[in-house]
Design an enzyme around this catalytic site. Sequence first.
Site, mmCIF file in Angstrom:
data_model
loop_
_atom_site.group_PDB
_atom_site.id
_atom_site.type_symbol
_atom_site.label_atom_id
_atom_site.label_comp_id
_atom_site.label_asym_id
_atom_site.label_seq_id
_atom_site.Cartn_x
_atom_site.Cartn_y
_atom_site.Cartn_z
ATOM 1 N N HIS A 108 13.727 -18.403 17.091
ATOM 2 C CA HIS A 108 13.973 -19.839 16.903
ATOM 3 C C HIS A 108 12.768 -20.510 16.253
ATOM 4 O O HIS A 108 12.906 -21.327 15.345
ATOM 5 C CB HIS A 108 14.269 -20.493 18.255
ATOM 6 C CG HIS A 108 14.407 -21.978 18.177
ATOM 7 N ND1 HIS A 108 15.527 -22.593 17.674
ATOM 8 C CD2 HIS A 108 13.547 -22.973 18.521
ATOM 9 C CE1 HIS A 108 15.363 -23.902 17.709
ATOM 10 N NE2 HIS A 108 14.172 -24.149 18.222
ATOM 11 N N ASP A 157 0.481 -1.609 -4.837
ATOM 12 C CA ASP A 157 1.006 -0.959 -3.635
ATOM 13 C C ASP A 157 0.775 0.547 -3.646
ATOM 14 O O ASP A 157 0.292 1.117 -2.664
ATOM 15 C CB ASP A 157 2.516 -1.198 -3.514
ATOM 16 C CG ASP A 157 2.870 -2.496 -2.818
ATOM 17 O OD1 ASP A 157 1.949 -3.188 -2.329
ATOM 18 O OD2 ASP A 157 4.066 -2.818 -2.765
ATOM 19 N N HIS A 196 -0.746 2.779 4.009
ATOM 20 C CA HIS A 196 -0.517 2.466 5.425
ATOM 21 C C HIS A 196 -0.947 3.610 6.339
ATOM 22 O O HIS A 196 -1.533 3.371 7.402
ATOM 23 C CB HIS A 196 0.948 2.111 5.659
ATOM 24 C CG HIS A 196 1.263 0.674 5.376
ATOM 25 N ND1 HIS A 196 0.655 -0.372 6.024
ATOM 26 C CD2 HIS A 196 2.119 0.091 4.488
ATOM 27 C CE1 HIS A 196 1.115 -1.522 5.577
ATOM 28 N NE2 HIS A 196 2.009 -1.270 4.633
ATOM 29 N N HIS A 206 6.134 -9.843 5.985
ATOM 30 C CA HIS A 206 5.237 -8.915 5.300
ATOM 31 C C HIS A 206 4.310 -9.608 4.311
ATOM 32 O O HIS A 206 3.493 -8.942 3.666
ATOM 33 C CB HIS A 206 6.049 -7.843 4.577
ATOM 34 C CG HIS A 206 6.803 -6.941 5.509
ATOM 35 N ND1 HIS A 206 6.366 -5.666 5.832
ATOM 36 C CD2 HIS A 206 7.952 -7.126 6.202
ATOM 37 C CE1 HIS A 206 7.221 -5.110 6.672
ATOM 38 N NE2 HIS A 206 8.196 -5.989 6.913
ATOM 39 N N TRP A 248 0.808 -1.218 0.000
ATOM 40 C CA TRP A 248 0.000 0.000 0.000
ATOM 41 C C TRP A 248 0.835 1.260 0.000
ATOM 42 O O TRP A 248 0.281 2.348 -0.093
ATOM 43 C CB TRP A 248 -0.960 0.040 1.188
ATOM 44 C CG TRP A 248 -1.939 -1.079 1.261
ATOM 45 C CD1 TRP A 248 -2.170 -1.895 2.321
ATOM 46 C CD2 TRP A 248 -2.857 -1.509 0.234
ATOM 47 N NE1 TRP A 248 -3.164 -2.816 2.028
ATOM 48 C CE2 TRP A 248 -3.601 -2.591 0.750
ATOM 49 C CE3 TRP A 248 -3.114 -1.080 -1.068
ATOM 50 C CZ2 TRP A 248 -4.578 -3.253 0.016
ATOM 51 C CZ3 TRP A 248 -4.087 -1.749 -1.811
ATOM 52 C CH2 TRP A 248 -4.807 -2.810 -1.268
ATOM 53 N N ARG A 286 13.041 -3.420 8.093
ATOM 54 C CA ARG A 286 13.450 -4.658 7.419
ATOM 55 C C ARG A 286 14.693 -4.465 6.564
ATOM 56 O O ARG A 286 15.362 -5.433 6.213
ATOM 57 C CB ARG A 286 12.306 -5.195 6.542
ATOM 58 C CG ARG A 286 11.927 -4.296 5.406
ATOM 59 C CD ARG A 286 10.750 -4.831 4.596
ATOM 60 N NE ARG A 286 11.102 -5.960 3.777
ATOM 61 C CZ ARG A 286 10.344 -6.401 2.767
ATOM 62 N NH1 ARG A 286 9.210 -5.786 2.479
ATOM 63 N NH2 ARG A 286 10.715 -7.437 2.046
ATOM 64 N N HIS A 346 2.874 -5.687 -8.900
ATOM 65 C CA HIS A 346 2.856 -5.493 -7.451
ATOM 66 C C HIS A 346 2.944 -4.010 -7.094
ATOM 67 O O HIS A 346 2.228 -3.525 -6.223
ATOM 68 C CB HIS A 346 4.012 -6.264 -6.807
ATOM 69 C CG HIS A 346 3.884 -6.398 -5.323
ATOM 70 N ND1 HIS A 346 3.748 -7.614 -4.693
ATOM 71 C CD2 HIS A 346 3.855 -5.464 -4.336
ATOM 72 C CE1 HIS A 346 3.650 -7.421 -3.386
ATOM 73 N NE2 HIS A 346 3.721 -6.119 -3.143
ATOM 74 N N HIS A 390 0.220 -9.557 -1.544
ATOM 75 C CA HIS A 390 1.029 -9.971 -0.392
ATOM 76 C C HIS A 390 0.578 -11.342 0.107
ATOM 77 O O HIS A 390 1.163 -11.885 1.047
ATOM 78 C CB HIS A 390 0.946 -8.943 0.732
ATOM 79 C CG HIS A 390 1.920 -7.828 0.572
ATOM 80 N ND1 HIS A 390 2.967 -7.607 1.427
ATOM 81 C CD2 HIS A 390 2.019 -6.879 -0.385
ATOM 82 C CE1 HIS A 390 3.676 -6.555 1.016
ATOM 83 N NE2 HIS A 390 3.109 -6.105 -0.086
ATOM 84 N N ASP A 393 8.569 -1.374 7.569
ATOM 85 C CA ASP A 393 9.135 -1.478 6.222
ATOM 86 C C ASP A 393 10.542 -0.926 6.168
ATOM 87 O O ASP A 393 11.389 -1.433 5.428
ATOM 88 C CB ASP A 393 8.248 -0.735 5.220
ATOM 89 C CG ASP A 393 7.060 -1.580 4.802
ATOM 90 O OD1 ASP A 393 7.267 -2.750 4.443
ATOM 91 O OD2 ASP A 393 5.938 -1.081 4.858
ATOM 92 N N ASP A 396 -0.485 -4.988 5.723
ATOM 93 C CA ASP A 396 0.136 -5.781 4.649
ATOM 94 C C ASP A 396 -0.762 -6.905 4.154
ATOM 95 O O ASP A 396 -0.868 -7.153 2.950
ATOM 96 C CB ASP A 396 1.450 -6.407 5.143
ATOM 97 C CG ASP A 396 2.587 -5.402 5.253
ATOM 98 O OD1 ASP A 396 2.471 -4.303 4.682
ATOM 99 O OD2 ASP A 396 3.588 -5.729 5.911
#
Length: 327
Positions: free
Chosen positions: A137, A210, A27, A81, A22, A69, A206, A183, A66, A177
């Site tokens: 983990h 977005d 967002h 995401h 987006w 990351r 994409h 997504h 975002d 997301d």
Amino acid sequence: MKLQSSASVLLLASGIPLCSAWGTLGHDTIAYVATNFVSSATKTYFQTILGDTSTDYLASVATWADSYRYTTAGKFSAPFHYIDALDNPPSTCGVNYSRDCGTGGCVVSAINNYTTRVKTTTLSSAERIIAAKMLVHEFGVSNSETHFSLCFSPHGLGSHIQVWIYISDIAFQFIGDIHQPLHDENLDVGGNDIDVTFDGASTNLHAIWDTAIPEKLIGGYALSDAKSWATTLTTAIKTGTYKSSASSWLTGMKLSDPVASSMIWAGDSNAYVCTTVMPKGVSPLETVDLAGDYYTGVVGVVEEQVAKAGYRLAAWLNLIATGSTGL
């Protein structure tokens, strides 16, 4: 997934390329829609966590994950995401958690884990660190000790409250997301490898979902644009186009089962890949400018998905803060 960049307000970093479902406009709009529907108790709860008493307290963190990351500390969070549905659009669409959520995690597992953490306000900082190690983990991420130390130790994010802020920020973003159909799709890297033209510019499928489609609709991506769009969508939910369907958007929402809840949202979004995003497959999308008839045919779905995301985010935050959706 590598997504198209747009401008952003960053909390903990600057000068980092932003790529988000987006885009900034979407967002921020989702955050403002949620702001319009959260209860007063929820507002106080999250303003306290975030240390921000302004009306922008959700929008100010809407795109932080975002940016995070793309940092050394946050690179482990890239898979959070999206979920890569291994379906066969346009013939069949569908998301399966055990099949489609990779060993490094996905948006559904991230919503599950970060929801649990943001609820656990009684944990000490040390206990949160242990929980974070277990989380990494569980996701099966390599070099978990490094990721853990950079993300959660006093030398990374720092204090107990900073860890809590971090958890809140990403929980907010992932609910946005999951409402972008691509997504929730694996085909051609969620459409990133489908080359298209939009308003005369070469881009990919994409990216137009977005950012290009929302920004063409609204005419910009400034915070003021997001506020204005959120006001329009809020009215549509309360008294307009979405009034009759808004309650159904919350069907199956249970804070006790974030995986089942978010899989409903993922399935809802993924279905649009077959019905709206590429109903006749990829080839027809590659030969015409998608800013014409294609845009006209899909923009209503984009609007509704942003509205759904904001409304569901508000309900989810209300559940966390008060135990009830309040809607």
